[in-house]
Design an enzyme around this catalytic site. Structure first.
Site, PDB file in Angstrom:
ATOM      1  N   ASN A 185      61.739  72.937  40.202  1.00 43.94           N
ATOM      2  CA  ASN A 185      60.402  72.360  40.280  1.00 43.94           C
ATOM      3  C   ASN A 185      59.815  72.195  38.878  1.00 43.94           C
ATOM      4  O   ASN A 185      60.080  72.984  37.962  1.00 43.94           O
ATOM      5  CB  ASN A 185      59.476  73.141  41.220  1.00 43.94           C
ATOM      6  CG  ASN A 185      59.400  74.633  40.978  1.00 43.94           C
ATOM      7  OD1 ASN A 185      60.288  75.222  40.378  1.00 43.94           O
ATOM      8  ND2 ASN A 185      58.339  75.250  41.454  1.00 43.94           N
ATOM      9  N   GLU A 197      56.095  71.479  37.398  1.00 41.51           N
ATOM     10  CA  GLU A 197      54.670  71.362  37.730  1.00 41.51           C
ATOM     11  C   GLU A 197      53.906  70.633  36.624  1.00 41.51           C
ATOM     12  O   GLU A 197      54.474  70.284  35.575  1.00 41.51           O
ATOM     13  CB  GLU A 197      54.100  72.759  37.999  1.00 41.51           C
ATOM     14  CG  GLU A 197      54.787  73.401  39.200  1.00 41.51           C
ATOM     15  CD  GLU A 197      54.203  74.743  39.609  1.00 41.51           C
ATOM     16  OE1 GLU A 197      53.430  75.352  38.834  1.00 41.51           O
ATOM     17  OE2 GLU A 197      54.544  75.187  40.723  1.00 41.51           O
ATOM     18  N   CYS A 240      59.011  68.901  43.331  1.00 42.92           N
ATOM     19  CA  CYS A 240      59.799  69.993  43.918  1.00 42.92           C
ATOM     20  C   CYS A 240      61.237  70.000  43.391  1.00 42.92           C
ATOM     21  O   CYS A 240      61.770  68.976  42.943  1.00 42.92           O
ATOM     22  CB  CYS A 240      59.864  69.837  45.433  1.00 42.92           C
ATOM     23  SG  CYS A 240      58.361  70.274  46.296  1.00 42.92           S
ATOM     24  N   GLU A 245      64.016  70.176  45.069  1.00 38.67           N
ATOM     25  CA  GLU A 245      64.908  69.292  45.834  1.00 38.67           C
ATOM     26  C   GLU A 245      64.811  67.859  45.306  1.00 38.67           C
ATOM     27  O   GLU A 245      65.810  67.144  45.204  1.00 38.67           O
ATOM     28  CB  GLU A 245      64.531  69.302  47.319  1.00 38.67           C
ATOM     29  CG  GLU A 245      64.683  70.645  48.001  1.00 38.67           C
ATOM     30  CD  GLU A 245      63.415  71.498  47.918  1.00 38.67           C
ATOM     31  OE1 GLU A 245      62.714  71.477  46.892  1.00 38.67           O
ATOM     32  OE2 GLU A 245      63.148  72.213  48.902  1.00 38.67           O
ATOM     33  N   CYS A 274      59.900  66.741  51.047  1.00 37.14           N
ATOM     34  CA  CYS A 274      61.308  66.815  50.603  1.00 37.14           C
ATOM     35  C   CYS A 274      62.270  66.609  51.758  1.00 37.14           C
ATOM     36  O   CYS A 274      63.353  66.054  51.566  1.00 37.14           O
ATOM     37  CB  CYS A 274      61.576  68.125  49.873  1.00 37.14           C
ATOM     38  SG  CYS A 274      60.900  68.104  48.197  1.00 37.14           S
TER      39      CYS A 274
END
Ligand code: THU
Length: 131
Positions: free
Chosen positions: A43, A45, A54, A56, A90
């Site tokens: 991830n 941010e 994210c 994924e 996701c």
């Protein structure tokens, strides 16, 4: 090394590089494309919170950038003892590149894992053209 171990190790390495200063919730993901190649992500941010990405999604981006299009299996590794499931967005992103039978592994730090088919996590996927 078996297939699961490889995904686990790659997700753990990616998680160590996660950029999660706001949530302090580092996540790693690793997927096996249908060619057998493995791609990992974490991830990332942002101070503007909704812009965060994210793990994924990062792994999917790495797969696409490498020229692959199909996910056979994907593993998500949360920060600790807790097994986390991919967020709803996701699940939809995974479904863009995976069939309903693709395996989604949710692992914790100790390597304990729960595996579900994508169709179990996202039973009525949105596709253009109905269905
Ligand atoms: N996160 C992921 O990377 N993957 C998930 O499946 C769930 C949540 C991230 C988003 C955010 O950076 C942090 O975890 C807390 O929500």
């Amino acid at each position: 090394m078996n297939g699961f171990d490889e995904l686990f190790i790659r997700a753990k390495a990616a998680r160590a590089r996660a950029y999660a200063p706001y949530s302090r919730f580092p996540v790693g993901a690793a997927l096996r494309a249908e060619s057998g190649a493995v791609f990992a992500g974490c991830n990332v941010e942002n101070a503007a919170y909704p812009l965060g990405v994210c793990a994924e999604t990062s792994a999917i981006s790495a797969m696409i950038a490498a020229g692959e299009r199909r996910i056979a299996e994907i593993l998500v590794l949360g920060p600790g003892a807790e097994r986390i499931a991919p967020c709803g967005a996701c699940r939809q992103r995974i479904a863009e590149f995976a069939g309903p039978g693709a395996r989604v592994h949710m692992a914790d730090d100790s390597g304990q894992v729960e595996t579900l088919r994508l169709s179990e996590l996202l039973p009525r996927v949105f596709t253009l053209g109905g269905g």
